[in-house]
Motif scaffolding. Structure first.
Motif, PDB file in Angstrom:
ATOM      1  N   SER A   1     140.091  52.668  24.657  1.00  0.00           N
ATOM      2  CA  SER A   1     140.620  51.323  24.492  1.00  0.00           C
ATOM      3  C   SER A   1     140.935  50.702  25.846  1.00  0.00           C
ATOM      4  O   SER A   1     141.519  51.339  26.726  1.00  0.00           O
ATOM      5  CB  SER A   1     141.886  51.368  23.632  1.00  0.00           C
ATOM      6  OG  SER A   1     142.405  50.080  23.450  1.00  0.00           O
TER       7      SER A   1
ATOM      8  N   GLN B   1     144.179  46.770  24.548  1.00  0.00           N
ATOM      9  CA  GLN B   1     144.872  47.914  23.974  1.00  0.00           C
ATOM     10  C   GLN B   1     145.947  47.481  22.983  1.00  0.00           C
ATOM     11  O   GLN B   1     146.156  48.134  21.952  1.00  0.00           O
ATOM     12  CB  GLN B   1     145.488  48.753  25.099  1.00  0.00           C
ATOM     13  CG  GLN B   1     144.465  49.326  26.057  1.00  0.00           C
ATOM     14  CD  GLN B   1     145.086  50.132  27.169  1.00  0.00           C
ATOM     15  OE1 GLN B   1     145.855  51.062  26.911  1.00  0.00           O
ATOM     16  NE2 GLN B   1     144.760  49.803  28.424  1.00  0.00           N
TER      17      GLN B   1
ATOM     18  N   GLU C   1     144.295  46.425  19.675  1.00  0.00           N
ATOM     19  CA  GLU C   1     143.900  47.565  18.848  1.00  0.00           C
ATOM     20  C   GLU C   1     145.096  48.137  18.095  1.00  0.00           C
ATOM     21  O   GLU C   1     144.961  48.612  16.959  1.00  0.00           O
ATOM     22  CB  GLU C   1     143.258  48.645  19.724  1.00  0.00           C
ATOM     23  CG  GLU C   1     142.751  49.829  18.935  1.00  0.00           C
ATOM     24  CD  GLU C   1     142.084  50.868  19.819  1.00  0.00           C
ATOM     25  OE1 GLU C   1     141.715  51.935  19.285  1.00  0.00           O
ATOM     26  OE2 GLU C   1     141.948  50.619  21.027  1.00  0.00           O
ATOM     27  N   LYS C   2     146.268  48.080  18.717  1.00  0.00           N
ATOM     28  CA  LYS C   2     147.486  48.561  18.063  1.00  0.00           C
ATOM     29  C   LYS C   2     148.146  47.502  17.186  1.00  0.00           C
ATOM     30  O   LYS C   2     149.204  47.752  16.612  1.00  0.00           O
ATOM     31  CB  LYS C   2     148.487  49.030  19.113  1.00  0.00           C
ATOM     32  CG  LYS C   2     148.015  50.222  19.921  1.00  0.00           C
ATOM     33  CD  LYS C   2     149.078  50.636  20.929  1.00  0.00           C
ATOM     34  CE  LYS C   2     148.637  51.854  21.717  1.00  0.00           C
ATOM     35  NZ  LYS C   2     149.672  52.286  22.697  1.00  0.00           N
ATOM     36  N   ASP C   3     147.526  46.319  17.094  1.00  0.00           N
ATOM     37  CA  ASP C   3     148.069  45.197  16.313  1.00  0.00           C
ATOM     38  C   ASP C   3     149.474  44.815  16.794  1.00  0.00           C
ATOM     39  O   ASP C   3     150.377  44.570  16.003  1.00  0.00           O
ATOM     40  CB  ASP C   3     148.091  45.548  14.825  1.00  0.00           C
ATOM     41  CG  ASP C   3     148.243  44.295  13.953  1.00  0.00           C
ATOM     42  OD1 ASP C   3     147.987  43.182  14.465  1.00  0.00           O
ATOM     43  OD2 ASP C   3     148.642  44.442  12.793  1.00  0.00           O
ATOM     44  N   ARG C   4     149.621  44.775  18.136  1.00  0.00           N
ATOM     45  CA  ARG C   4     150.911  44.421  18.717  1.00  0.00           C
ATOM     46  C   ARG C   4     150.795  43.234  19.671  1.00  0.00           C
ATOM     47  O   ARG C   4     151.672  42.977  20.477  1.00  0.00           O
ATOM     48  CB  ARG C   4     151.488  45.623  19.492  1.00  0.00           C
ATOM     49  CG  ARG C   4     152.066  46.681  18.606  1.00  0.00           C
ATOM     50  CD  ARG C   4     153.376  46.237  17.960  1.00  0.00           C
ATOM     51  NE  ARG C   4     154.403  45.946  18.955  1.00  0.00           N
ATOM     52  CZ  ARG C   4     155.030  44.780  19.098  1.00  0.00           C
ATOM     53  NH1 ARG C   4     154.709  43.740  18.317  1.00  0.00           N
ATOM     54  NH2 ARG C   4     155.976  44.630  20.019  1.00  0.00           N
TER      55      ARG C   4
ATOM     56  N   GLU D   1     156.581  49.228  25.864  1.00  0.00           N
ATOM     57  CA  GLU D   1     155.232  49.303  25.305  1.00  0.00           C
ATOM     58  C   GLU D   1     154.177  49.074  26.373  1.00  0.00           C
ATOM     59  O   GLU D   1     153.131  49.734  26.389  1.00  0.00           O
ATOM     60  CB  GLU D   1     155.076  48.270  24.181  1.00  0.00           C
ATOM     61  CG  GLU D   1     155.824  48.608  22.909  1.00  0.00           C
ATOM     62  CD  GLU D   1     155.483  47.651  21.784  1.00  0.00           C
ATOM     63  OE1 GLU D   1     154.275  47.494  21.500  1.00  0.00           O
ATOM     64  OE2 GLU D   1     156.403  47.041  21.218  1.00  0.00           O
TER      65      GLU D   1
END
Length: 540
Positions: free
Chosen positions: A246, A260, A263-266, A306
């Motif tokens: 990613s 990235q 991809e983590k839906d953040r 994060e």
């Protein structure tokens, strides 16, 4: 005045760079790895050169040279009783010497030189920087296993039934191979893209990735180079950016982190605002970030955590190069008399043999003048290489000896006691040219009780002191680092404050020099350090 012709005889001296002299200068500045490659190349080209196989009965450990001997001369060659590497016997150059193989170059190099400090400073006392306690076994050569009768019996053992001699794979062929990043991305490309044109473009984009996994090329220029629409490349790039790992194929750090987070839906609006203001985050201006992201202090701390958990260089998980250990050329350890024992690392010294038996055998069989000239040239080249390698080893040992002598306080008390040193200082002491010292110290390393250093590390600029004494620039940099590391969280030291503290210690230095040294050590300014420590205190 009429112009006339006349003959004049003039005599002058000039230095001619012969091929042999050029080779000696080249060997002097090569590192141990480059020297090994150069020696291998010479062995391939010269049939009279052989590599010493270690079967010689001549001992490798030679007695050290004690500087307290009144007849000791650092520039002179060590006595013949110590089996100095590359030293030639009177008949070594004679084809009829009958000695078989000539003396081994570097088989027994001028390995040791004892620097006596019995009347100098003592070993470190309590409270000073410690030296290693056990030196007796630090630099010993590891014994290698040599097969004998058992090895021969094993090699002649018959093959087991049902096993082929040629078609079976060896154990090495059965071992798994690490997949490179290019192979990993190419496999995903062939699964995700079926169009041959897009596959060709994707392969080109894979080849353009840098070591961190970023795509630094301009898409417009690439489109013109490949003669394809820009929209086609952008559409394909969007597919490639969803590949693993990613964050791959990003064109900036912000885009890498955004991929990235997506991809983590953040990747919500608040996180997007934080990613787009990474410079403000790097400065530690958290108050401004809270306003930009419209979040409170607790949410901002979670978002920053994060961000820190992401991988800014996704390609390193695949193609991270294994750091090769530095092999020192010179070994140094304290002796029992309070001084230092300096020796060459025999493992890095090439070991060559001049095969005079082979020369004598074929010399009598040659008939043409051209063949005899070629063989004589090969013999002369082999002997010269032997002498050049021996001179290289002697020069490295001599320069290392003088460096240790000049920087004795550093090895005993630490970097704060390093003295200013220049190439001219060493060249004057050992009566050599500065260029020779520069070549010797390039890409050469010495293993000391305080670590392994490049020989050039010990040459530092001089900074004037208030009392007239000179201070090493490396020692001043170390002092600045210690002051910053020991500063109070509530009283951050500015560059001007550091200047005043150094002047109290007798170091006369300008503020801009302090800033230059601080930036070279990647230490942020006092404003940035104050913000970082205040943010850390609030998070705690």
């Amino acid at each position: 005045m009429a112009a006339t012709q006349r003959l004049e005889l003039r005599q002058r001296q000039s230095l001619v760079m012969t091929p042999q002299l050029q080779q000696a200068i080249k060997l002097l500045q090569l590192s141990n790895l480059e020297l090994a490659a150069e020696v291998d190349r010479e062995i391939e080209q010269n049939p009279l050169l052989d590599r010493e196989d270690g079967s010689s009965d001549t001992p490798l450990d030679t007695p050290s040279v004690d500087q307290r001997d009144p007849e000791f001369d650092p520039a002179a060659e060590p006595p013949s009783s110590s089996a100095v590497a590359g030293s030639e016997s009177p008949d070594s150059g004679s084809p009829d010497s009958g000695s078989g193989l000539a003396d081994a170059t570097m088989a027994d190099p001028p390995v040791t030189d004892s620097l006596d400090q019995a009347n100098a400073e003592r070993l470190p006392a309590a409270g000073e920087a410690p030296l290693d306690t056990d030196y007796d076994n630090v630099f010993t050569n590891g014994a290698s296993w040599e097969g004998g009768a058992d090895e021969a019996a094993f090699s002649n053992r018959p093959m087991s039934a049902g096993r082929s001699d040629d078609n079976d794979f060896s154990l090495e062929q059965r071992l798994s191979e690490d997949i490179t990043l290019r192979q990993h991305l190419s496999n995903q490309l062939h699964l995700a893209v079926t169009d041959p044109v897009e596959r060709a473009i994707g392969t080109c984009l894979i080849d353009l990735l840098d070591d961190s996994g970023y795509l630094s090329v301009e898409l417009q220029g690439l489109a013109e180079q490949l003669s394809c629409p820009l929209e086609k490349i952008e559409s394909l790039l969007a597919k490639l950016q969803r590949f693993e790992p990613s964050g791959i194929f990003a064109r900036s750090l912000a885009e890498c982190l955004a991929l990235q987070l997506q991809e983590k839906d953040r990747y919500d609006p608040a996180m997007q605002a934080l990613v787009e203001n990474l410079e403000t985050l790097a400065k530690g201006d958290l108050a401004r970030l809270r306003k930009i992201c419209s979040v409170d202090q607790e949410d901002l701390a979670d978002m920053v955590a994060e961000i820190k958990a992401l991988d800014p260089r996704p390609a390193l998980s695949f193609d991270g190069d294994v750091a090769q250990p530095v092999i020192p050329d010179v070994l140094m350890r304290p002796d029992r008399k309070g001084g230092w024992l300096i020796e060459l690392n025999s493992d890095t010294m090439p070991r060559l043999l001049v095969n005079s038996d082979y020369y004598a055998q074929i010399h009598t069989q040659l008939r043409s003048k051209k063949e005899r000239e070629y063989l004589s040239d090969r013999l002369q080249s082999a002997n010269w290489l032997v002498k050049a390698l021996h001179q290289r080893a002697t020069t490295i040992l001599k320069v290392s000896h003088e460096i240790v002598k000049q920087q004795d306080a550093f090895f005993r008390k630490g970097v704060e006691h390093m003295k200013p040193l220049t190439l001219r200082d060493i060249a004057t002491e050992i009566e050599m040219h500065e260029s020779t010292v520069s070549r010797v110290t390039s890409n050469k390393y010495i293993a000391t009780p305080r670590g392994t250093f490049e020989l050039k590390y010990f040459f530092t600029a001089s900074i004037a002191g208030a009392d007239g004494t000179a201070h090493s620039a490396e020692a001043v940099r170390h002092r600045i680092k210690l002051l910053i590391e020991g500063e109070n969280q509530k009283k951050i030291l500015s560059d001007d404050t550091i200047v005043n503290l150094l002047r109290q210690d007798g170091v006369d230095i300008a503020r801009r020099t302090v800033a230059k040294y601080r930036e070279a050590m990647r230490i942020p300014s006092s404003v940035q350090r104050r913000r970082e420590k205040s943010s850390q205190a609030r998070s705690l």
